[in-house]
Design a protein around this motif. Structure first.
Motif, PDB file in Angstrom:
ATOM      1  N   GLY A 157      36.015  37.782  25.334  1.00 51.52           N
ATOM      2  CA  GLY A 157      36.178  36.347  25.521  1.00 51.52           C
ATOM      3  C   GLY A 157      36.153  35.928  26.976  1.00 51.52           C
TER       4      GLY A 157
ATOM      5  N   LEU B 111      38.512  33.955  28.291  1.00 51.47           N
ATOM      6  CA  LEU B 111      39.878  33.799  28.785  1.00 51.47           C
ATOM      7  C   LEU B 111      40.291  34.872  29.789  1.00 51.47           C
TER       8      LEU B 111
ATOM      9  N   LEU C 255      38.982  33.848  33.079  1.00 52.27           N
ATOM     10  CA  LEU C 255      39.698  32.717  33.658  1.00 52.27           C
ATOM     11  C   LEU C 255      41.021  33.163  34.282  1.00 52.27           C
ATOM     12  N   ARG C 256      41.713  34.107  33.628  1.00 56.06           N
ATOM     13  CA  ARG C 256      42.956  34.614  34.219  1.00 56.06           C
ATOM     14  C   ARG C 256      42.673  35.358  35.524  1.00 56.06           C
TER      15      ARG C 256
ATOM     16  N   GLU D 177      46.340  43.771  34.119  1.00 60.32           N
ATOM     17  CA  GLU D 177      46.575  42.467  33.478  1.00 60.32           C
ATOM     18  C   GLU D 177      47.970  41.902  33.777  1.00 60.32           C
TER      19      GLU D 177
END
Length: 382
Positions: free
Chosen positions: A188, A190, A193-194, A324
């Motif tokens: 994805g 996302l 984006l993080r 992460e």
């Protein structure tokens, strides 16, 4: 190193050819272009991490093209904003922003090579991309194309580099990456984006002074400061290979803590060497750039120190992306806000500007590095 030397050559020759009256515009637009490259930097890191964890090439490329489309839309919206804030022409602003989507695609292919541990091919792509961006820009400057012409020429070179990089990645990493399950395991947008907000914080902290300098200093001193930041960029980007090589290990839980410690140690050592080198080479600055830049040569070591500190910060934030823990970027965003406030309020000389940048970067890097090392020794439960 080939890519970085090409970039420094572009800025050095631009400083001489455009003169102190015109170089600050070019340097500010390059800073904008660097900020627009943030999604590309995030793309490479996320793609490399996902490849290490078993994602297929088809899945990461699909995500890569989605992000490139989003970046293209944002770039179009930002053109009039950049034109107004920096007091430059729309054509010049469009030139600075135009390369952003191609950089995303290029970096995605680099991430595939990095995650697949294909460092020989990655080295070839990095050197090729740096040369393809700089050579057309230098030609445009030599022919009198100005800042806008040089940036458009460089953007065309990046598009060509992205095409070649895709071919190299497909031929080099076609078999090691297992595409049999790539349709089921999609990647994805996302995570990108993080990672973007982490890279954005770092790039903003490393480039915001080049934008503020046009606000608080006159044109001549702004150009002198902009040329001094070449030493910052050298110290910042010179050890980039450390993060590139160690990043796949950072993304593996069993090797992450050791890789982070190794990266920060090596980056700190290289930073010390860079600062000493800048101090010793300072007398040569006016020889290469011209006597107009002589007033900054005694401060070149400070510019290099700024870059060396930011290089350590980059290594720490790379490790945050790898495992992460991207919320750690909040510290950098706070540092950025403090730096902007202090520069706009108090800095009215070249020395005050670079002193503020070094101080804020040092405090921010210390906090982030200590936190990263602590969490590496005390990982959260699975």
């Amino acid at each position: 190193m080939t890519a970085n030397v090409a970039g420094y050559l572009l800025q050095l020759l631009a400083g001489r050819w455009l003169g102190v009256a015109g170089f600050s515009e070019f340097a500010s637009l390059l800073a904008v272009q660097l900020l627009c490259a943030v999604p590309a930097l995030a793309m490479q890191n996320v793609v490399a991490r996902e490849v290490v964890r078993g994602a297929g090439a088809a899945a990461v490329r699909a995500m890569q093209w989605r992000v490139a489309a989003l970046v293209a839309v944002v770039a179009v919206v930002l053109i009039p904003v950049v034109s107004e804030v920096l007091d430059v022409g729309v054509w010049a602003a469009a030139a600075a922003l135009g390369a952003a989507p191609a950089l995303v695609v290029l970096s995605g292919e680099q991430g595939i090579l990095q995650g697949g541990n294909q460092f020989r091919a990655l080295a070839a792509v990095l050197a090729m991309a740096g040369t393809a961006r700089v050579a057309p820009a230098l030609l445009a400057l030599a022919l009198g194309g100005g800042a806008a012409g040089a940036l458009w020429a460089g953007a065309a070179g990046i598009v060509g580099a992205a095409i070649v990089a895709g071919r190299i990645a497909r031929s080099t990493v076609a078999q090691p990456i297992d595409d049999r399950g790539s349709e089921a395991k999609s990647v994805g947008v996302l995570p990108v984006l993080r990672a973007v907000q982490v890279q954005a914080a770092l790039m903003a902290l490393s480039s915001v002074d080049l934008i503020i300098v046009r606000i608080v200093l006159d044109e001549v001193d702004a150009s002198r400061y902009s040329l001094g930041t070449i030493a910052t960029k050298i110290a910042f980007w010179l050890p980039q290979a450390v993060g590139v090589v160690l990043y796949p290990r950072m993304a593996q839980p069993t090797h992450s803590a050791r890789a982070i410690r190794d990266a920060l140690s090596v980056l700190s050592l290289i930073g010390v060497v860079a600062v000493l080198g800048a101090a010793l080479a300072a007398p040569l600055a006016s020889l290469f750039a011209g006597e107009d830049y002589a007033p900054i040569q005694s401060m070149l070591w400070l510019f290099a120190l700024h870059g060396a500190i930011l290089a350590v910060l980059q290594g720490a934030l790379l490790s945050a992306i790898a495992v992460e823990r991207t919320a750690l970027a909040a510290v950098t965003w706070v540092g950025l806000a403090i730096e902007i406030t202090l520069m706009l309020t108090f800095a009215r000389t070249i020395g005050a500007l670079i002193g503020t940048a070094v101080s804020v970067a040092a405090v921010t890097t210390t906090i982030v590095a200590v936190t990263v090392l602590y969490t590496a020794r005390n990982p959260r439960p699975a």
